[in-house]
Design a protein around this motif. Structure first.
Motif, PDB file in Angstrom:
ATOM      1  N   HIS A   3      37.209  41.151 -21.487  1.00 27.52           N
ATOM      2  CA  HIS A   3      37.767  40.734 -22.765  1.00 27.52           C
ATOM      3  C   HIS A   3      39.176  41.323 -22.875  1.00 27.52           C
ATOM      4  O   HIS A   3      39.413  42.471 -22.478  1.00 27.52           O
ATOM      5  CB  HIS A   3      36.887  41.237 -23.917  1.00 27.52           C
ATOM      6  CG  HIS A   3      37.497  41.008 -25.244  1.00 27.52           C
ATOM      7  ND1 HIS A   3      38.086  42.016 -25.976  1.00 27.52           N
ATOM      8  CD2 HIS A   3      37.639  39.876 -25.986  1.00 27.52           C
ATOM      9  CE1 HIS A   3      38.550  41.522 -27.100  1.00 27.52           C
ATOM     10  NE2 HIS A   3      38.295  40.226 -27.135  1.00 27.52           N
ATOM     11  N   SER A   4      40.103  40.538 -23.397  1.00 29.21           N
ATOM     12  CA  SER A   4      41.476  41.017 -23.519  1.00 29.21           C
ATOM     13  C   SER A   4      42.129  40.437 -24.769  1.00 29.21           C
ATOM     14  O   SER A   4      41.661  39.449 -25.332  1.00 29.21           O
ATOM     15  CB  SER A   4      42.296  40.629 -22.288  1.00 29.21           C
ATOM     16  OG  SER A   4      42.418  39.224 -22.191  1.00 29.21           O
ATOM     17  N   THR A   5      43.200  41.114 -25.184  1.00 32.38           N
ATOM     18  CA  THR A   5      44.063  40.588 -26.236  1.00 32.38           C
ATOM     19  C   THR A   5      45.473  40.584 -25.681  1.00 32.38           C
ATOM     20  O   THR A   5      45.796  41.335 -24.772  1.00 32.38           O
ATOM     21  CB  THR A   5      44.022  41.442 -27.524  1.00 32.38           C
ATOM     22  OG1 THR A   5      44.497  42.750 -27.225  1.00 32.38           O
ATOM     23  CG2 THR A   5      42.630  41.509 -28.094  1.00 32.38           C
ATOM     24  N   ARG A   6      46.291  39.712 -26.253  1.00 35.60           N
ATOM     25  CA  ARG A   6      47.659  39.587 -25.753  1.00 35.60           C
ATOM     26  C   ARG A   6      48.587  39.314 -26.917  1.00 35.60           C
ATOM     27  O   ARG A   6      48.292  38.463 -27.758  1.00 35.60           O
ATOM     28  CB  ARG A   6      47.698  38.439 -24.739  1.00 35.60           C
ATOM     29  CG  ARG A   6      48.948  38.359 -23.930  1.00 35.60           C
ATOM     30  CD  ARG A   6      48.765  37.347 -22.807  1.00 35.60           C
ATOM     31  NE  ARG A   6      49.839  37.459 -21.849  1.00 35.60           N
ATOM     32  CZ  ARG A   6      49.797  37.010 -20.617  1.00 35.60           C
ATOM     33  NH1 ARG A   6      48.708  36.393 -20.188  1.00 35.60           N
ATOM     34  NH2 ARG A   6      50.824  37.157 -19.815  1.00 35.60           N
ATOM     35  N   GLN A   7      49.706  40.034 -26.965  1.00 33.63           N
ATOM     36  CA  GLN A   7      50.709  39.736 -27.982  1.00 33.63           C
ATOM     37  C   GLN A   7      52.077  40.199 -27.508  1.00 33.63           C
ATOM     38  O   GLN A   7      52.191  41.071 -26.653  1.00 33.63           O
ATOM     39  CB  GLN A   7      50.326  40.327 -29.334  1.00 33.63           C
ATOM     40  CG  GLN A   7      50.629  41.763 -29.580  1.00 33.63           C
ATOM     41  CD  GLN A   7      50.129  42.199 -30.954  1.00 33.63           C
ATOM     42  OE1 GLN A   7      48.939  42.204 -31.205  1.00 33.63           O
ATOM     43  NE2 GLN A   7      51.024  42.574 -31.837  1.00 33.63           N
ATOM     44  N   GLY A   8      53.089  39.563 -28.062  1.00 32.92           N
ATOM     45  CA  GLY A   8      54.465  39.879 -27.705  1.00 32.92           C
ATOM     46  C   GLY A   8      54.985  38.968 -26.621  1.00 32.92           C
ATOM     47  O   GLY A   8      54.320  38.035 -26.178  1.00 32.92           O
ATOM     48  N   SER A   9      56.211  39.250 -26.198  1.00 30.18           N
ATOM     49  CA  SER A   9      56.816  38.499 -25.108  1.00 30.18           C
ATOM     50  C   SER A   9      57.725  39.439 -24.335  1.00 30.18           C
ATOM     51  O   SER A   9      58.163  40.463 -24.843  1.00 30.18           O
ATOM     52  CB  SER A   9      57.590  37.295 -25.635  1.00 30.18           C
ATOM     53  OG  SER A   9      58.628  37.727 -26.489  1.00 30.18           O
ATOM     54  N   GLY A  10      57.994  39.070 -23.115  1.00 30.30           N
ATOM     55  CA  GLY A  10      58.791  39.910 -22.231  1.00 30.30           C
ATOM     56  C   GLY A  10      58.005  40.219 -20.979  1.00 30.30           C
ATOM     57  O   GLY A  10      57.033  39.536 -20.640  1.00 30.30           O
ATOM     58  N   GLY A  20      34.370  54.998 -22.564  1.00 23.48           N
ATOM     59  CA  GLY A  20      33.629  54.645 -23.751  1.00 23.48           C
ATOM     60  C   GLY A  20      34.462  54.149 -24.909  1.00 23.48           C
ATOM     61  O   GLY A  20      34.006  54.106 -26.043  1.00 23.48           O
ATOM     62  N   SER A  21      35.663  53.755 -24.666  1.00 24.58           N
ATOM     63  CA  SER A  21      36.575  53.349 -25.716  1.00 24.58           C
ATOM     64  C   SER A  21      36.682  51.825 -25.734  1.00 24.58           C
ATOM     65  O   SER A  21      35.787  51.137 -25.277  1.00 24.58           O
ATOM     66  CB  SER A  21      37.927  54.022 -25.459  1.00 24.58           C
ATOM     67  OG  SER A  21      38.766  53.863 -26.542  1.00 24.58           O
ATOM     68  N   SER A  22      37.790  51.309 -26.246  1.00 30.72           N
ATOM     69  CA  SER A  22      38.000  49.863 -26.301  1.00 30.72           C
ATOM     70  C   SER A  22      39.476  49.570 -26.557  1.00 30.72           C
ATOM     71  O   SER A  22      40.279  50.483 -26.733  1.00 30.72           O
ATOM     72  CB  SER A  22      37.158  49.229 -27.415  1.00 30.72           C
ATOM     73  OG  SER A  22      37.695  49.558 -28.676  1.00 30.72           O
ATOM     74  N   ILE A  23      39.762  48.290 -26.628  1.00 30.90           N
ATOM     75  CA  ILE A  23      41.110  47.824 -26.959  1.00 30.90           C
ATOM     76  C   ILE A  23      41.620  48.497 -28.232  1.00 30.90           C
ATOM     77  O   ILE A  23      42.803  48.810 -28.353  1.00 30.90           O
ATOM     78  CB  ILE A  23      41.102  46.287 -27.152  1.00 30.90           C
ATOM     79  CG1 ILE A  23      40.936  45.584 -25.819  1.00 30.90           C
ATOM     80  CG2 ILE A  23      42.341  45.807 -27.876  1.00 30.90           C
ATOM     81  CD1 ILE A  23      40.692  44.089 -25.943  1.00 30.90           C
ATOM     82  N   GLY A  24      40.725  48.736 -29.173  1.00 28.61           N
ATOM     83  CA  GLY A  24      41.104  49.300 -30.469  1.00 28.61           C
ATOM     84  C   GLY A  24      41.876  50.601 -30.385  1.00 28.61           C
ATOM     85  O   GLY A  24      42.651  50.921 -31.293  1.00 28.61           O
ATOM     86  N   ASN A  25      41.692  51.359 -29.321  1.00 28.29           N
ATOM     87  CA  ASN A  25      42.441  52.610 -29.184  1.00 28.29           C
ATOM     88  C   ASN A  25      43.940  52.384 -29.081  1.00 28.29           C
ATOM     89  O   ASN A  25      44.718  53.279 -29.376  1.00 28.29           O
ATOM     90  CB  ASN A  25      41.963  53.392 -27.965  1.00 28.29           C
ATOM     91  CG  ASN A  25      40.729  54.189 -28.276  1.00 28.29           C
ATOM     92  OD1 ASN A  25      39.973  53.856 -29.177  1.00 28.29           O
ATOM     93  ND2 ASN A  25      40.523  55.246 -27.532  1.00 28.29           N
ATOM     94  N   ASP A  38      55.258  41.744 -23.216  1.00 31.11           N
ATOM     95  CA  ASP A  38      54.053  40.927 -23.304  1.00 31.11           C
ATOM     96  C   ASP A  38      52.903  41.899 -23.055  1.00 31.11           C
ATOM     97  O   ASP A  38      52.638  42.274 -21.921  1.00 31.11           O
ATOM     98  CB  ASP A  38      54.104  39.830 -22.235  1.00 31.11           C
ATOM     99  CG  ASP A  38      52.846  39.001 -22.167  1.00 31.11           C
ATOM    100  OD1 ASP A  38      51.991  39.093 -23.070  1.00 31.11           O
ATOM    101  OD2 ASP A  38      52.696  38.250 -21.174  1.00 31.11           O
ATOM    102  N   VAL A  39      52.256  42.348 -24.134  1.00 29.60           N
ATOM    103  CA  VAL A  39      51.261  43.417 -24.051  1.00 29.60           C
ATOM    104  C   VAL A  39      49.863  42.834 -23.941  1.00 29.60           C
ATOM    105  O   VAL A  39      49.432  42.063 -24.804  1.00 29.60           O
ATOM    106  CB  VAL A  39      51.351  44.353 -25.277  1.00 29.60           C
ATOM    107  CG1 VAL A  39      50.315  45.467 -25.177  1.00 29.60           C
ATOM    108  CG2 VAL A  39      52.746  44.928 -25.411  1.00 29.60           C
ATOM    109  N   ILE A  40      49.176  43.240 -22.896  1.00 24.10           N
ATOM    110  CA  ILE A  40      47.803  42.812 -22.657  1.00 24.10           C
ATOM    111  C   ILE A  40      46.939  44.063 -22.657  1.00 24.10           C
ATOM    112  O   ILE A  40      47.196  45.000 -21.897  1.00 24.10           O
ATOM    113  CB  ILE A  40      47.669  42.080 -21.307  1.00 24.10           C
ATOM    114  CG1 ILE A  40      48.626  40.890 -21.276  1.00 24.10           C
ATOM    115  CG2 ILE A  40      46.223  41.654 -21.065  1.00 24.10           C
ATOM    116  CD1 ILE A  40      48.920  40.373 -19.894  1.00 24.10           C
TER     117      ILE A  40
END
Length: 185
Positions: A3-10, A20-25, A38-40
């Motif tokens: 699972h991933s999230t992506r935002q921004g450009s460059g 034991g963590s997640s994207i939320g950190n 471009d942050v993934i």
């Protein structure tokens, strides 16, 4: 697939969380990074919304999963930032030949045999505790009055609440409550 999230450009930047963590950190830093990159961010196998690996879970197999994600997404020259265990994985990818920039924030590991045994025992005990209290976590963390004893001392999120949040994170929970101090009225 992770699972991933992506935002921004460059230029692409991959964020890899710790044990034991997640994207939320990464939420506190993603907006600033996304202003220029471009942050993934990924959930490692068995964390957040990513399915666990089948078979053995080690730094090597977790790193294999991240490398497969990079390959599948055609991000071969992506810069890497890892935190804690994620940092150890970025260092492993660099060792394996990943050519782009690699940043390791507080990499875990490099222990002698005695330190590794102590860490293994403490993690085993922590996992057992989390599994035993997991059914009560929604009540403990979702009800301000159940969490009230946490607020009787300063700072606003004292150790007891941090432990509950850590347990939720360690258990791979997707639900992370917004912490507000209960009213004393």
């Amino acid at each position: 697939m992770l699972h991933s999230t992506r935002q921004g450009s460059g230029k692409p930047l991959l964020l890899i969380h710790g044990l034991g963590s997640s994207i939320g950190n990464w939420n506190p830093v993603i907006p600033a990074l996304a202003a220029e990159r471009d942050v993934i961010a990924i959930d490692l196998p068995g964390c957040g919304e990513s399915a666990p690996l089948t078979g053995e879970t080690t730094i090597a197999t977790l790193t294999d999963a991240v490398e497969a994600f990079i390959r599948d997404e055609k991000l071969d020259d992506i810069d890497l930032v890892g935190s804690s265990m994620g940092a150890r994985m970025t260092m492993e990818m660099a060792r394996r030949g990943h050519a782009a920039t690699t940043i390791a924030l507080d990499p875990g590991g490099f222990w002698n045999d005695r330190q590794a045994a102590i860490f293994g025992a403490s993690i085993k005990a922590s996992v057992a505790l989390v599994r035993r209290i997991q059914p009560a976590l929604p009540f403990l963390t979702g009800n301000p009055w159940a969490a009230r004893p946490c607020w009787l001392s300063s700072p606003p999120i004292p150790g007891n609440c941090r432990r509950i949040l850590s347990c939720m994170s360690f258990a791979g929970s997707r639900h992370r409550p917004a912490w507000t101090r209960p009213s004393t009225r």
